[in-house]
Design an enzyme around this catalytic site. Sequence first.
Site, short mmCIF file in Angstrom:
data_model
loop_
_atom_site.label_atom_id
_atom_site.label_comp_id
_atom_site.label_asym_id
_atom_site.label_seq_id
_atom_site.Cartn_x
_atom_site.Cartn_y
_atom_site.Cartn_z
N SER A 26 -9.01 2.30 -1.85
CA SER A 26 -8.35 3.31 -1.02
C SER A 26 -6.97 2.82 -0.60
CB SER A 26 -9.19 3.59 0.22
OG SER A 26 -9.10 2.48 1.10
N LYS A 27 -6.31 3.63 0.19
CA LYS A 27 -4.97 3.32 0.69
C LYS A 27 -4.88 1.92 1.29
CE LYS A 27 -1.35 6.21 0.84
NZ LYS A 27 -0.92 5.72 -0.46
#
Length: 494
Positions: free
Chosen positions: A253-254
């Site tokens: 993810s980010k």
Amino acid sequence: MPQSGSELETPVRVRFAPSPTGYPHLGNIRTALFNWLFARRYGGKFILRIEDTDVARKVEGAVEMILDSLRWLELDWDESPYFQSQRLDIYREVADRLLNGNDAYLCYCSPERLEAMRQEQIKHKQPPKYDGRCRHLTQQQKTELRAQAITPVVRFRTPLDGETSFQDLIRGRVSFQNSTLDDFVLLKSDGYPTYHLANVVDDNLMAISHVLRADEWLSSTPRHMLIYQALNWDAPHFAHLPMILGPDRSKLSKRHGATNIMEYREQGYLPEAMINFLALLGWSLDDRTELLTRQELVRNFSLERISKTAAVFNKEKLEWMNGVYLRQLSPDEFVQRATPFLDRDLPLSIERPLHSDYVRQVMSLIQERAKTLAEVPRLCDFFFMDELQYEASLLLSRGLSSESAVEAVKTSLRRLEVTEVWDAESLEEMLRPLATELNLSTAKFFGLLRVAITGRSAAPPLFQTMAVLDRGKCLKRLTTALDRLSALTQAQNK
Ligand code: GLU
């Protein structure tokens, strides 16, 4: 029954079918790449299909971003992109066919009722699932509901028992109990198909031979199998690609850095490095080989070597790989790729356009050192700046006294003013013995010069740097260093 090797019995037709509900991330593009490689390996077709039937979740600009990402990585598609939103009639027709065959039914349940049911199920720790209320409507109930002018949805009539299984080319046999699948929606009340319906219809109409898609879709596949069976269509072969995890083993993810693929371009990664890196997220040639060109990947790609276990994203490996690809570029190519980054990121006070000969000389010192193109301006800005900003105390690192530093800079200035040839070799020949003369270690002396000339303690090789900068700039910088040292001494003596 070889379905994944060279003896494929059907022509290979694969597709990349992104939903424009966000910008494409690493996982999406890894899926695109594996499909592309598979198509190119077997002389098949790579089809691009935009699955834009979720109107509410459509993100502005996402389609362009998807196309740009594929173009950047040169993952060329063979048939013009299909847009599902332009094919609504086709899905409606198939939904009707399923209704007529009693494999689907109309459902009039309101969104409020469905939501209340969902909440209730969550409260009782049951998996949320449609309760089948409209599955058994009597003729009279149907007539009444129709009269209320509610637009129904179309639901699939999932068998209540038994199991649905299929052969996954990576995971082997996969089975699901039908009782765990509910009567999922095929056509929404806005007339748009759901992912399940549109995906199956298009895979069939586009004669897709192999569906290579992310693991997260595995639980959708039994639903798709049921639709294929109801329509009497042959299902394609399925291969669900392993997940990509972050270094901490949670879903990528980010938090783990850039996820949108175009950010990697902004950060100065080369498409060829990106391709190599992505290919190894879940696929390998053997246990050792890390560097593979696009041609080598095409020649060797196979489903057999896709791993069953999750791949782990390793940013350091990507940086290392990008550095390797940067060093492999010809000097001209490097200049060409780095120039947009210099234009973008060098301080605005530096006059543009940059002088191309000078840029070429500077880049020859940077190419070895950069891991990304975005680093290049930071590594070389001092070559272009008039005034260097640095703390005067940096000139006195490694325990150098200010008196020795002043003497060293003064002597260097005197010698450099009169030195005849200004190239790296002559400069070194002159400055090396000077360290001994000044009674300084070369580390201290060159460290001092390096800060004076570049404003930092780590930079490309000193003499080459001085040669590129030219005499005028070097003398000016040494004079400034002298002024800063005097100011520092004065301040200390106060
Ligand atoms: N539209 C789906 C996605 O966004 C496609 C999944 C599939 O390949 O079936 O990934």
